[in-house]
Scaffold this motif. Structure first.
Motif, short mmCIF file in Angstrom:
data_model
loop_
_atom_site.label_atom_id
_atom_site.label_comp_id
_atom_site.label_asym_id
_atom_site.label_seq_id
_atom_site.Cartn_x
_atom_site.Cartn_y
_atom_site.Cartn_z
N ASP A 112 -6.09 8.18 15.11
CA ASP A 112 -7.01 7.10 14.75
C ASP A 112 -6.64 5.80 15.46
O ASP A 112 -7.51 5.04 15.88
CB ASP A 112 -7.02 6.87 13.23
CG ASP A 112 -7.62 8.03 12.47
OD1 ASP A 112 -8.51 8.71 13.01
OD2 ASP A 112 -7.16 8.27 11.33
N THR A 133 -10.36 2.13 31.86
CA THR A 133 -11.00 0.92 31.36
C THR A 133 -10.16 -0.31 31.71
O THR A 133 -10.69 -1.33 32.16
CB THR A 133 -11.20 1.02 29.83
OG1 THR A 133 -12.02 2.16 29.55
CG2 THR A 133 -11.86 -0.23 29.27
N ARG A 191 -12.68 -0.75 25.29
CA ARG A 191 -14.06 -0.63 25.78
C ARG A 191 -14.84 -1.91 25.49
O ARG A 191 -15.59 -2.40 26.33
CB ARG A 191 -14.74 0.58 25.12
CG ARG A 191 -16.07 0.97 25.74
CD ARG A 191 -16.65 2.28 25.22
NE ARG A 191 -16.33 2.62 23.86
CZ ARG A 191 -15.54 3.63 23.48
NH1 ARG A 191 -14.97 4.39 24.39
NH2 ARG A 191 -15.31 3.87 22.21
N ARG A 192 -14.60 -2.50 24.32
CA ARG A 192 -15.23 -3.79 23.98
C ARG A 192 -14.71 -4.90 24.89
O ARG A 192 -15.47 -5.81 25.26
CB ARG A 192 -14.99 -4.12 22.51
CG ARG A 192 -15.79 -3.18 21.59
CD ARG A 192 -15.49 -3.35 20.12
NE ARG A 192 -15.56 -4.73 19.68
CZ ARG A 192 -14.79 -5.24 18.71
NH1 ARG A 192 -13.91 -4.49 18.08
NH2 ARG A 192 -14.91 -6.51 18.38
N CYS A 230 -5.84 -5.54 20.31
CA CYS A 230 -5.19 -4.35 20.89
C CYS A 230 -3.69 -4.42 20.65
O CYS A 230 -3.07 -3.40 20.32
CB CYS A 230 -5.47 -4.25 22.39
SG CYS A 230 -6.80 -3.14 22.81
N LYS A 243 -7.71 6.04 19.08
CA LYS A 243 -9.16 5.86 19.16
C LYS A 243 -9.56 4.40 18.97
O LYS A 243 -10.46 3.90 19.65
CB LYS A 243 -9.86 6.75 18.13
CG LYS A 243 -9.78 8.23 18.47
CD LYS A 243 -10.37 9.08 17.36
CE LYS A 243 -10.24 10.57 17.68
NZ LYS A 243 -10.76 11.41 16.58
N ALA A 244 -8.89 3.71 18.05
CA ALA A 244 -9.19 2.30 17.81
C ALA A 244 -8.83 1.46 19.03
O ALA A 244 -9.56 0.53 19.41
CB ALA A 244 -8.44 1.81 16.58
N GLU A 285 -8.76 2.57 22.11
CA GLU A 285 -9.77 2.89 23.12
C GLU A 285 -11.06 2.11 22.86
O GLU A 285 -11.65 1.53 23.80
CB GLU A 285 -10.07 4.39 23.13
CG GLU A 285 -11.14 4.77 24.12
CD GLU A 285 -11.52 6.23 24.09
OE1 GLU A 285 -12.09 6.69 25.09
OE2 GLU A 285 -11.25 6.92 23.08
N ASN A 286 -11.50 2.06 21.63
CA ASN A 286 -12.72 1.33 21.27
C ASN A 286 -12.57 -0.16 21.58
O ASN A 286 -13.48 -0.78 22.15
CB ASN A 286 -13.05 1.54 19.79
CG ASN A 286 -14.30 0.82 19.38
OD1 ASN A 286 -15.34 0.93 20.01
ND2 ASN A 286 -14.20 0.05 18.31
N THR A 287 -11.43 -0.72 21.25
CA THR A 287 -11.20 -2.14 21.51
C THR A 287 -11.15 -2.42 23.00
O THR A 287 -11.70 -3.42 23.47
CB THR A 287 -9.92 -2.62 20.80
OG1 THR A 287 -10.03 -2.31 19.40
CG2 THR A 287 -9.71 -4.11 20.96
#
Length: 101
Positions: A8, A73, A18-19, A39, A11-12, A14-16
């Motif tokens: 998790d 990224t 990407r943002r 991050c 994934k968090a 990675e999401n951050t």
């Protein structure tokens, strides 16, 4: 308090990241800096959690895929940020007093 598994956190992150890329593409450097701080917090939490938890074989495969995407990224963000960082360096060079000898 909600329990998060190690995956998790990856994934968090990675999401951050990407943002962060989206913000960099929009030249919203303040948002990039804010998300970079988020991050850093997630990474610290991941390090702490990884002291007691381990990933299983399938999770390690997924982690590898996530890490590869994060690195791609990050490279894109760096390419976008480089001109901005150069402009910032020039700004500081112009505003700093000349060295005295």
């Amino acid at each position: 308090m909600e329990q998060h598994g190690l995956l998790d956190y990856y994934k968090a992150i990675e999401n951050t990241s990407r943002r962060m890329l989206e913000a960099a593409q929009g030249e919203d450097w303040d948002q990039v800096v804010r998300l970079e701080g988020a991050c850093a917090v997630l990474i610290a939490q991941l390090r702490y959690k990884s002291r007691t938890d381990e990933l299983g074989p399938e999770e390690r495969k997924e982690k590898t895929k996530i890490m590869q995407r994060i690195l791609r990224t990050d490279a894109e963000i760096r390419c976008l940020a480089e001109p901005w960082l150069n402009d910032l360096a020039q700004l500081f060079d112009k505003s700093s007093p000349a060295p005295m000898h």
